[in-house]
Every structure is written in structure tokens, then in C-alpha cells.
Design an enzyme around this catalytic site. Structure first.
Site, PDB file in Angstrom:
ATOM      1  N   TYR A  11      -0.969  -3.752  -7.504  1.00  0.00           N
ATOM      2  CA  TYR A  11      -1.174  -4.343  -6.181  1.00  0.00           C
ATOM      3  C   TYR A  11      -2.303  -5.368  -6.226  1.00  0.00           C
ATOM      4  O   TYR A  11      -2.189  -6.458  -5.655  1.00  0.00           O
ATOM      5  CB  TYR A  11      -1.497  -3.230  -5.188  1.00  0.00           C
ATOM      6  CG  TYR A  11      -1.858  -3.687  -3.792  1.00  0.00           C
ATOM      7  CD1 TYR A  11      -0.871  -3.915  -2.841  1.00  0.00           C
ATOM      8  CD2 TYR A  11      -3.188  -3.863  -3.415  1.00  0.00           C
ATOM      9  CE1 TYR A  11      -1.198  -4.318  -1.551  1.00  0.00           C
ATOM     10  CE2 TYR A  11      -3.530  -4.271  -2.140  1.00  0.00           C
ATOM     11  CZ  TYR A  11      -2.531  -4.488  -1.206  1.00  0.00           C
ATOM     12  OH  TYR A  11      -2.869  -4.899   0.059  1.00  0.00           O
ATOM     13  N   GLY A  60       2.078  -0.552  11.165  1.00  0.00           N
ATOM     14  CA  GLY A  60       0.780  -0.922  10.623  1.00  0.00           C
ATOM     15  C   GLY A  60       0.195  -2.184  11.214  1.00  0.00           C
ATOM     16  O   GLY A  60       0.288  -2.452  12.419  1.00  0.00           O
TER      17      GLY A  60
END
Length: 233
Positions: free
Chosen positions: A142, A16
Site C-alpha cells: 500500500y 468511509g
């Protein structure tokens, strides 16, 4: 600081955005790039130094700091998203996101702050999110962890000022990585984001707001709450 000739450590560098950070650093002439990952064998980028680093494991954090004493740029990129909800999710999953984004970032920073000071101050980057400023019903835990990480970043900026360490926050929305393949939304190129961040570090910027979504939400913070939460206010 200048990226050319720098020695950097990137957490979560095996995939990523973290992998793109490592690539961009090499492309821009960094002298050495340590690539932290839970499984260093998963780091497949030529030219980097793989380092075993689970940022929630104090022993691994200490070992990484003892190894990489020449670091003058630390990029706290490693993250998690267990996907737990506040009311029905497993509390352990919610704790895990907080352990990663808040306590993990703090642990790594505490471990590497002496090296940054010894090497002239350098720079610290914390990879945050547009959700540092707002919340998503899809990723509530999150979002909360990223908000805590934003507060931590601001506090670290004050704590590290005397040793002349630049602290830069990166805010960005969805990026085109393997973690977002199931999401149908506009996505930024992570290599472009990595280079925007490094441009900001070289310019001494305390904050890089890297995409249109983040700029829009950042601007809405000074307005009524209904701009951020139109469905419930």
C-alpha cells in the site's frame, strides 16, 4: 473553485472517507454529487447520484465519464489495501494495490479531464496518505502504491495546468472508519478531514496535510533518513 453550485464525482463514495466527502459536498451546496462505487446499490446517502464505477475496469470508467459530463470536481478517493508483504506476499495482491491507486487513478483522471476542461478547468483531488512519504511494515505494498500515486499527482498537476485544473493532494493518517476498527492508534474524524480538503480546494491549495501525523512526517522529509526510519538507520 467554489463548492457551492459545483458538480462533483467521488470514487469509492459508498463508505468511509468517500461517503463523508459526498455528505460534505451536499452540506456545502454542491449542485450534484455523483457517488461512484463498485456496487451502486450500496450507496445509501440521500441526495447523491449512484454510479457503477470500479476504477480498475476501463469499461466502467468510460461509462461513468460518458454519463457525468457536467463534472467540474473529481475526487479520486477509491482505494485498496491487500495487506501483502514484499518478500512473502502474493504478487497479485501487490499488483492489485498498484492497479487501484496508480493505474485506476490515472484511468479515471484521463477519462474525466476533457469534462473538467470543458467546464472551466475545475479541480481534481487525489486522496493520498502519510504513507505516500514513508513506508509501514504493516502495509508495504500500500505504501509503495501511494508513493506512486503521489508521483502521478505531481505529474498530473503539470499535465493539467494548461486547462487550468487545480490538482490537490490530500495527505492523512488513520481515520475513524470501518476499515480501521482493528487498529489501536489515534484517528481523525473523516468528516472533519473531508471538510478540510474542501476548504483547501476552495482556497486553491495544491496540497492539504490534514492531521498531525502527516504534518510530522512531511516535516521530517527535509531531515536525515533516521527521522523516518529510526529502527534501521
Amino acid at each position: 473553485m467554489q463548492i457551492n453550485g459545483a458538480t462533483a464525482l467521488v470514487t469509492g463514495a459508498n463508505r468511509g472517507l468517500g461517503r463523508r466527502f459526498a455528505q460534505a459536498l451536499l452540506d456545502r451546496g454542491a449542485a450534484k454529487v455523483y457517488a461512484g462505487a463498485r456496487d451502486p446499490e450500496s450507496v445509501d446517502l440521500p441526495g447523491v447520484v449512484p454510479v457503477r464505477l470500479d476504477i480498475t475496469d476501463p469499461a466502467q470508467v468510460a461509462a461513468a465519464a460518458a454519463l457525468a459530463t457536467d463534472v467540474d470536481l473529481l475526487i479520486n478517493n477509491a482505494g485498496s489495501s491487500a495487506g501483502a508483504g514484499f518478500l512473502g506476499g502474493d504478487l497479485a495482491d501487490i499488483r492489485y494495490d498498484m492497479e487501484t491507486h496508480y493505474f485506476g487513478t490515472l484511468s479515471v483522471t484521463r477519462a474525466f479531464a476533457p469534462a473538467l476542461a470543458a467546464n472551466g478547468g475545475g479541480a481534481l483531488v487525489n486522496v493520498l496518505s502519510v504513507l505516500s512519504w514513508t513506508s509501514s511494515p504493516l502495509f508495504p505494498a500500500y505504501s509503495a502504491a501511494k508513493a506512486a500515486q503521489l508521483s502521478l499527482t505531481n505529474g498530473l498537476r503539470l499535465a493539467l495546468a494548461d486547462q487550468k485544473t487545480l490538482v490537490t493532494a490530500l495527505h492523512v493518517g488513520y481515520m475513524d472508519t470501518d476499515l480501521t476498527t482493528h487498529i489501536d492508534a489515534p484517528k481523525s474524524d473523516p468528516l472533519v478531514i473531508a471538510n478540510l480538503l474542501l476548504d483547501g480546494v476552495e482556497a486553491g491549495q495544491p496540497e492539504v496535510v490534514a492531521d498531525e501525523t502527516s504534518r510530522r512526517v512531511r516535516g521530517a522529509l527535509s531531515g536525515p533518513l533516521s527521522l523516518l526510519f529510526p529502527d534501521v538507520t
